[in-house]
Design an enzyme around this catalytic site. Sequence first.
Site, PDB file in Angstrom:
ATOM      1  N   TYR A 141      32.606 -65.319 132.902  1.00  0.00           N
ATOM      2  CA  TYR A 141      33.046 -65.726 134.237  1.00  0.00           C
ATOM      3  C   TYR A 141      34.026 -64.735 134.850  1.00  0.00           C
ATOM      4  CZ  TYR A 141      31.073 -70.441 134.279  1.00  0.00           C
ATOM      5  OH  TYR A 141      30.226 -71.516 134.305  1.00  0.00           O
ATOM      6  N   LYS A 192      27.927 -68.004 119.043  1.00  0.00           N
ATOM      7  CA  LYS A 192      26.624 -67.375 118.789  1.00  0.00           C
ATOM      8  C   LYS A 192      26.896 -66.146 117.926  1.00  0.00           C
ATOM      9  CE  LYS A 192      22.136 -67.078 119.479  1.00  0.00           C
ATOM     10  NZ  LYS A 192      21.183 -68.097 118.928  1.00  0.00           N
ATOM     11  N   ASP A 224      22.882 -72.836 120.025  1.00  0.00           N
ATOM     12  CA  ASP A 224      21.554 -73.443 120.192  1.00  0.00           C
ATOM     13  C   ASP A 224      21.425 -74.697 119.321  1.00  0.00           C
ATOM     14  OD1 ASP A 224      21.683 -71.711 118.028  1.00  0.00           O
ATOM     15  OD2 ASP A 224      19.652 -70.917 118.256  1.00  0.00           O
ATOM     16  N   ASP A 248      30.484 -74.585 129.649  1.00  0.00           N
ATOM     17  CA  ASP A 248      29.927 -75.046 130.926  1.00  0.00           C
ATOM     18  C   ASP A 248      28.617 -75.773 130.670  1.00  0.00           C
ATOM     19  OD1 ASP A 248      29.581 -75.242 133.763  1.00  0.00           O
ATOM     20  OD2 ASP A 248      28.136 -73.600 133.631  1.00  0.00           O
ATOM     21  N   ASP A 252      27.876 -80.222 130.388  1.00  0.00           N
ATOM     22  CA  ASP A 252      26.926 -80.963 131.234  1.00  0.00           C
ATOM     23  C   ASP A 252      25.949 -81.748 130.364  1.00  0.00           C
ATOM     24  OD1 ASP A 252      27.970 -80.087 133.660  1.00  0.00           O
ATOM     25  OD2 ASP A 252      25.994 -79.630 134.505  1.00  0.00           O
TER      26      ASP A 252
HETATM   27  C1  IPM Z   1      32.102 -76.589 136.212  1.00  0.00           C
HETATM   28  C2  IPM Z   1      31.253 -76.009 137.312  1.00  0.00           C
HETATM   29  C3  IPM Z   1      31.830 -74.647 137.696  1.00  0.00           C
HETATM   30  C4  IPM Z   1      31.765 -73.772 136.476  1.00  0.00           C
HETATM   31  C5  IPM Z   1      31.151 -73.977 138.891  1.00  0.00           C
HETATM   32  C6  IPM Z   1      31.154 -74.873 140.117  1.00  0.00           C
HETATM   33  C7  IPM Z   1      31.770 -72.644 139.207  1.00  0.00           C
HETATM   34  O1  IPM Z   1      29.925 -75.914 136.912  1.00  0.00           O
HETATM   35  O2  IPM Z   1      33.308 -76.815 136.440  1.00  0.00           O
HETATM   36  O3  IPM Z   1      31.575 -76.840 135.130  1.00  0.00           O
HETATM   37  O4  IPM Z   1      30.727 -73.164 136.193  1.00  0.00           O
HETATM   38  O5  IPM Z   1      32.775 -73.673 135.771  1.00  0.00           O
HETATM   39 MG    MG Z   2      29.540 -76.797 135.029  1.00  0.00          MG
END
Ligand code: IPM
Ligand code: MG
Length: 370
Positions: A141, A192, A224, A248, A252
């Site tokens: 990032y 990884k 993975d 990230d 999710d």
């Molecule tokens: C998160 C989001 C952000 C990230 C985006 C919106 C830049 O997906 O906070 O997880 O990738 O960190």
């Molecule tokens: Mg995210």
Amino acid sequence: MSPPSIAVLPGDGIGPEVTAAATRVLAALGDFETSEHPIGGASIDSHGTALTDQVLEACRASDAVLLGAVGGPKWDAAVAEDPSAPRPEQGLLGLRKGLGLYANLRPVKPSPALIGASPLRPERIEGTDMLVVRELTGGLYFGDSGREGTSAHDTCVYSVVEIERIARVAFDAARVRAASAERPAHVTSVDKANVLETSRLWRETLSRLGGESPDVELDHMLVDNAAMQLLAAPARFDVIVTENMFGDILSDEAAMLTGALGMLPSASLGAAGPGVFEPVHGSAPDIAGRGEANPLATFLSLAMLLEHGLGLSAEAQALEQAVDAALEQGLRTPDLAPVETLGAPTPELPAQVTVGTEEITLAVLAELRG
Ligand code: IPM
Ligand code: MG
């Protein structure tokens, strides 16, 4: 003594709706001073940049920051037309870097009333209670990136110091969780290391710290495999610690275990200074302005703000309980799986009623005052 000051950054899409609801809840919990500032697309529209120096300064001067969400198709379209146009996400990244928020905590614990909303079978999700600790200011990032003719590059860099400090956050969090649950502390470090040099440094550093912390059970998992284990046996995880990009993606995935992305809070913390507290869900532009947004993840983020940001544990707990109570009444915003899709209602559960932001906020407020 002046009341704690909270900078509220509503952002875009449903961000303003959920932070407005959270501000009402905050007022019911005590005396707080709030100030509102633009971020993301809202800031691009008013100031031409996703985060102004003034807003960053206002956040730095506050005791904690509550954030809604950033982004939307309008600004994506502007970038598609002109790649140098500002992106709403730059506001979020600038805030993380500017406040030194290297530790992102994302707890994943399905609320008992919502077990049936998970895409996994209830017996598989049973007992799931994990914390994803994501490194937030390093890796891909923030490494050098660029375009050279027909190719492009992003660079992943990690230093020992960056790895050590996030590892310590994870170990400490695992100890606190273990103490309250009366079981050994357990950290799974995800990398990884079979391919990436940064991951080998990560694993080495974690192993060394693990050796110095015999009270913490540490294991290593390739990313993975971790993605698979999250679905195969989510209840086996306690604290997961991983680098920015893996965190990230895995957070999710872990969020979806609950079946309700609209329920998950997060905290982003630095070594000192205010933290940023925000729901994990995005700006959901498709439902913005309809009064349907689920504000509960923002309420739970507010609870994390009260706990981690202001040290107000009693208020934090009261808010978490009020959220659970509203769900136990059967209230559901449209994003939480409606009962029709889950077969016949269970007799011991109250009938579920689909409600909007306003109704569920009023229910949480009533529980708090109750
Ligand atoms: C998160 C989001 C952000 C990230 C985006 C919106 C830049 O997906 O906070 O997880 O990738 O960190
Ligand atoms: Mg995210």
